[in-house]
Scaffold this active site. Sequence first.
Site, PDB file in Angstrom:
ATOM      1  N   LYS A 186      -1.750  57.202  12.406  1.00  7.10           N
ATOM      2  CA  LYS A 186      -1.222  56.551  11.545  1.00  7.10           C
ATOM      3  C   LYS A 186       0.294  56.366  11.644  1.00  7.10           C
ATOM      4  O   LYS A 186       1.393  54.903  11.771  1.00  7.10           O
ATOM      5  CB  LYS A 186      -1.901  56.372  10.088  1.00  7.10           C
ATOM      6  N   GLY A 187       0.821  57.020  11.440  1.00  8.46           N
ATOM      7  CA  GLY A 187       2.153  57.799  10.924  1.00  8.46           C
ATOM      8  C   GLY A 187       2.698  57.079   9.969  1.00  8.46           C
ATOM      9  O   GLY A 187       2.092  57.604   9.359  1.00  8.46           O
TER      10      GLY A 187
END
Lengths: 262, 262, 516, 516
Positions: free
Chosen positions: B132-133
């Site tokens: 997802k970051g």
Amino acid sequence: MATKPTKQIIRPYGDRRDDGVVQLSFTLPVPLSEKAKEAAAVFARKMGFSDVKVAAAERAADTYTFFIVYARTQHSLDYAEIDVPEVVVKKLGFDDLNALIKEKVGRRIVVFGACTGTDTHTVGIDAILNMKGYAGDYGLERYPWFEAFNLGSQVPNEELIKKAMARNADAILVSQVVTQRDVHKDNSRQFIEAAKAAGIHGKTLLLLGGPRVDLKLALELGFDVGFGPGTKPSDVANYIVHQVLQKEGKEDKNVHWEGEPK
Amino acid sequence: MATKPTKQIIRPYGDRRDDGVVQLSFTLPVPLSEKAKEAAAVFARKMGFSDVKVAAAERAADTYTFFIVYARTQHSLDYAEIDVPEVVVKKLGFDDLNALIKEKVGRRIVVFGACTGTDTHTVGIDAILNMKGYAGDYGLERYPWFEAFNLGSQVPNEELIKKAMARNADAILVSQVVTQRDVHKDNSRQFIEAAKAAGIHGKTLLLLGGPRVDLKLALELGFDVGFGPGTKPSDVANYIVHQVLQKEGKEDKNVHWEGEPK
Amino acid sequence: MPGPFIDDAQIARARKLAEDITEPIFELIRRNTTVSVERTVLRFFGISDAGAGGVPLANLMVDRLKAAGVLNKGAAYWYGRALQMGARSPMEAVERLTALPAEKLGPLSPEMEQNLRDEVRAEARAAMDDFKSRIAQRDALRKELGSGQAPHKYVIVATGNIYDDVDQARAAAQAGADIIAVIRSTAQSLLDYVPHGATTEGYGGTYATQENFRIMREALDDEGRKLKRYIQLTNYSSGLCMAEIAFAAAYERLDMLLNDAMYGILFRDINMRRTFIDQYFSRRICAAAGIIINTGEDNYITTADAYDAAHTVIASQFINETFARRAGLKDWQLGLGHSYEIDPYRADTLLLELSQAMLVRRCFPNAPLKYMPPTKHKETDIFFSHAYDVMADLVAIWTRQGIQLLGMMTEAMHTPLLADRYVALKAASYIHRAAAGIDEEFTVREDGKIANRAREVFGKAMELLEECQRDGMVAAIGRGHFGDVKRTETGGKGLDGVLEKAPDYFNPFQDMLEAP
Amino acid sequence: MPGPFIDDAQIARARKLAEDITEPIFELIRRNTTVSVERTVLRFFGISDAGAGGVPLANLMVDRLKAAGVLNKGAAYWYGRALQMGARSPMEAVERLTALPAEKLGPLSPEMEQNLRDEVRAEARAAMDDFKSRIAQRDALRKELGSGQAPHKYVIVATGNIYDDVDQARAAAQAGADIIAVIRSTAQSLLDYVPHGATTEGYGGTYATQENFRIMREALDDEGRKLKRYIQLTNYSSGLCMAEIAFAAAYERLDMLLNDAMYGILFRDINMRRTFIDQYFSRRICAAAGIIINTGEDNYITTADAYDAAHTVIASQFINETFARRAGLKDWQLGLGHSYEIDPYRADTLLLELSQAMLVRRCFPNAPLKYMPPTKHKETDIFFSHAYDVMADLVAIWTRQGIQLLGMMTEAMHTPLLADRYVALKAASYIHRAAAGIDEEFTVREDGKIANRAREVFGKAMELLEECQRDGMVAAIGRGHFGDVKRTETGGKGLDGVLEKAPDYFNPFQDMLEAP
Ligand code: B12
Ligand code: B12
Ligand SMILES: Cc1ncc(COP(=O)(O)O)c(C=O)c1O
Ligand SMILES: Cc1ncc(COP(=O)(O)O)c(C=O)c1O
């Protein structure tokens, strides 16, 4: 007189005694960048802080950065050495004060007040003089043994002095609220010049008041006394009565009382 | 290299250039009183401020007073002298970076990360490593040319090192969020001791990150680099790739790039 | 959605009362002119320079005409005379006229008089065209760039130095401000002239001068282009020079003006008649220039108690509205002022403030309204003051204020620092973003505290309007009904600048502005 | 007044689903005990001291019994054996038992067994009476002094040093706090023992020890008397020692406890079985002690996104409620946790937060509820963070939260400074005073964003509950449905402290606590 107290070293308390934590905020005229943050830290260190945390660096505008810093100061202070005049006499209430004037002065004390110069902030001087008073404390107009004249705002200094002299006033109350670029000081100095010219300086009691006024400033400017934020009408009434008594030689010159300006 | 810039003297900007206005707040362990206010002013002056206005004195408790002060600092600073490394290389995006690894490194870069010690704050390390970051920027797991292992939180330092060594990791990422009483420093030092003991210090890249981490601190503690608040996964990816290239002699040692830790 | 609270018929009745109340004052306005109105006429003709010692030429000329006892014919007439005498520039016109001995000012032949008026009218039309083209320019840019969402965030700059003001205004715009107000130097409202040129010294604010307007508008145009958002500019058409400033502001493409039919009387001790006459002409200009006026009812509750005097705000708004409509202003130009000023140590203040703001919305559904933040009860504890302001942000978005002056956490200390504005803008943006449309989520209960309080306040406002209608405005002001301040009809500053118009009084601009 | 939003039948259905979901877990709880439960039993008997090196006697004894493989009979039984062997003090009991070789731990004659149990039961009853008298003392003082108005303002102290905590707790009480939480040192939840004595060193908090509880309660009683307002105290019954802490806290007259059926699993990686068993006994104690529990659903939306995971909070609250009710807790004891955590840069967050808080109120009308402030999106810009907290203050009073943990403007930096608490309390007092009763002023529109969002969130919560019912809690947790964290049934810490009860397992306290 109390004997000299022993040392009481204090420092700011953040999360524990003497940790010295201080919060600062300021703006630097540089764009937000890592370099700007470092500059903020350098600044805080120059100001003598250690353990500097540049908590926030906000882009207030293209060339301005707003910083929030937490840091520790190494300074400490001997609280015992802070010198503030001691309270000696209990402040008198409305009835007692009127009784005292009646008994010892034997005539109504005459006061004139105004917000002078270009200042139009009447709420402060009204709080002291008008019937209604302030914070549940009656204004001087309400005291049967005071005769109070409130000339309102934007009153030229000379006019206030002239009218007060015409009624042989015991005290003149000057209010100054706008302080930008020290306009209050300039106007106050001008008042004192006018009072000197009129020959009442050192005779009529001259009171200065306003949110940025304190005793020190008032004395510097040539007033007899200064009153700051939160002043109650009864503080002023007490001051005036004691001063009139002292002037008339009916009270010791060294008397201090609760609520007097510090 | 740019030539030494000329002097650029700056001071805090309150309402006009160089007025030096700073806002402070702090608590003193004394009861609210006129004396306390005076002490606050004395304090501010001791800290080198002038034109000190003790704006507010609040009764935080019977023996604590919270002060808000506005004052001016006399200090100034030569902004030109603030030294922060210069940005030289443009930071690479997701695709370019993968292409660069493929082309120049020729194998997947292996990284291991965890929030070690008793710290359970995984959101930071997850932001860097997970698919997802963070802030719209992909995490390292998403990069086909990275092989990323996220061991989670409360991981003993030794365990992280052991597992990383077993996979011959290029880099180890340590996250530290709780900083009270410098627990992050203690734990980080312990990590470095363990890394030395395991013989990977100076070999495997060691990265430290967290809200109170910066390059200086990380270096002091013995890490190769440190990343602070707002770090994006791509900042970390760029750093690792350039370091791996430099280690393998495929890039100049003096290369700097946009987004690297400062 | 603010409730009904009260019947439409009741609101219509309030409006009718306000019309009755102002009716006699229009009679006064019709019959009289003032030095300031006449100076405005000259400024329309382009006489905006200053002579030696910084005295504006318009003042030189009007003072001269007044001294000669002929100003009652209208400055436009005398301007025509000067032109006929061969003046080729405003400056020359002034010089010629002021040089003339009083006996040379008698009437001309009827034909020449007619000619003169025709010529002046033609020139006035040209001046008006120029004026209108400036407004059109402003409107075009405003349309091109577009504005932010309402409530438009209004912040003040007040350094005293126009160049510092520009710096800070740009910074504020970047931080999200929609409207910049340049606060005037404290004493300016009592000056019977408009200072000239760029200024760098002022107390508590910066002098309002045409050049300062120009400098700031130029900067904001530039900044607006960068930000792709039009930044509005406002100043004060208030004090002894209401109409002149309205002209200068409109000409320099300002967007709004503080302009109140009674503020000067109450808070500046300016004579009543003078104020009523000046406000009318200033509003005619605003109407033509598409300027939004901001009225000053918020001031009442800085001197009087905000809870007790809430109804005076409502009553005054109806009066201000009537004055404004009769001067040609449309509803969208009525930034009627009100504020969040109830002592925060009372109970239920959010309910009371919502009630008041909803009541204002209910009474004036089509006006943008101008909402002011807490000021009087602000504390020097900036954290508390910030929280206090945030509640005003909420009420502003809730009641769909068109214009919201943002509170400053340092209100109790100093005019805003650059950082104070930043902090206020960031918080207001958050609250506006968080609560937009909240009014559509609820129905106000007609039996709740909010509705009951609204009815109570409206009821008292009606009583006050009835009293004003019965006894007249002058009496009501004399009794201290507005802002606890008492004034008399012939007291205050500037009465000597009022004069009765001669039967042949001439003012082509007023004619044009009044033409339907 | 929060709307209906949803049918009562739907809410009843959610409750039924939660009961179905927890049913199999009660089977697990019935069959097993844990080292922590057994230590609690010993503490009930007064074994609260520590031996050499600070190891609590209860640990020494339980570890010894476990090593000997006989703990499954229940520590109470062995305590009785020690007494029979002539121990005249808890200390002696421990010494005797731990000194015994394993082979000496065999069963006694049936008669002796019966005697032993009778004796122990009698002693347990006495212990329970003592315990209850402590609770009665607390309740009496609470009644005598009275509490402030809800939402009760809850602040944390977290210096690491109990004496500094006392200083700061007193200061907070003076500034208006109703509830003091002493935050625990970061690592404590993973300790399989309760540290002993007064402590002055901790990270991010102060160790929870019985002595620390006593010190703080004493200080708050004193402060409460001065302030004429009872100050509540809370701590954490969470981690590997849930039940022991519940006992120690109740004994020392605490008023509330953080206590969640799943928090340890998700956020501390404590084994699931261990947690379920421990939470039950801890809640039985809380029920008997009139302690309000605070559940930890707010934590879910610090790891997962608060907008996306809003429904998981609701689903978990139903589950926590069922666990709690089955442990004997009454509705007034359910401080179900939720929070104001949606990213403030989104639009409509006030509406969304109101919707969520109103939905919780709608589902749990009789629970006090515990509202948590923004934390994750807090900024180091303290002015912004303060404004952000103020909105949470508003939602708290609006939705009649019983308990409100106040946000700190420095949340993104450090545990609160003394001044931070002061600032938060002053703002919350203002907002509560300003907006009390606001819910009664409006009817929420059933077609608005608030109502629609509430229905959407509730709908998703129902789906999740259905899934949990269908596939089991273990599977749902395994899929990361709660807080985005995945755990397995046999993973995590503390599983080795779980053991199946012997057929003759003996626990007189549990019997008493479970008696209707
Ligand atoms: C109300 C108000 C107004 C009202 C004034 C109405 C009126 N008739 O008084 C209106 C709206 C008209 C107004 C206008 C302006 N205001 Co104003 N106003 C305020 C405000 C909000 C409250 C002041 C107040 O009433 N305080 C309450 C009283 C009771 O407190 P006080 O004055 O301190 O008085 C107490 C003591 O100081 C003492 N005291 C005061 N005087 C005296 C005298 C004596 C002899 C004694 C013994 C004691 C005493 O006793 C009082 C009771 O305890 C303040 C902001 C704030 N919250 O403080 C700004 C503020 C004072 N205003 C300000 C400004 C700049 C203006 C303007 C100049 C702005 C402009 N350019 O247009 C104008 C013009 C005014 C002018 N020329 O003077 C600034 C001043 C900045 C500065 N430090 O210089 C302030 C601080 C706002 C700000 N942050 O910018 N204002
Ligand atoms: C979420 C949260 C929690 C969650 C954690 C859930 C989880 N699994 O992560 C829960 C509720 C469980 C929790 C518990 C506690 N918390 Co907590 N928590 C927070 C909170 C609100 C947000 C942290 C966060 O997620 N930030 C968002 C991430 C994205 O930011 P970040 O961590 O800074 O990461 C970024 C960078 O730093 C960097 N980065 C981080 N690590 C790394 C590593 C590498 C290698 C690299 C390259 C980069 C990098 O990249 C990230 C993206 O930009 C903060 C307050 C706040 N607003 O900051 C308090 C906070 C961190 N918690 C705090 C405390 C004290 C605790 C407790 C100890 C309290 C207690 N005694 O019970 C407990 C126990 C935790 C423990 N033992 O560690 C304190 C720490 C105080 C201090 N300075 O020491 C804070 C600051 C709150 C406070 N003001 O008191 N917490
Ligand atoms: C209508 C109006 N005019 C003017 C002012 C400002 O005062 P001044 O007369 O000093 O310009 C205000 C202040 O708020 C106002 O409301
Ligand atoms: C239910 C519950 N227990 C415990 C904690 C605290 O964590 P720790 O496990 O460190 O005590 C929290 C944190 O908010 C919680 O909600």
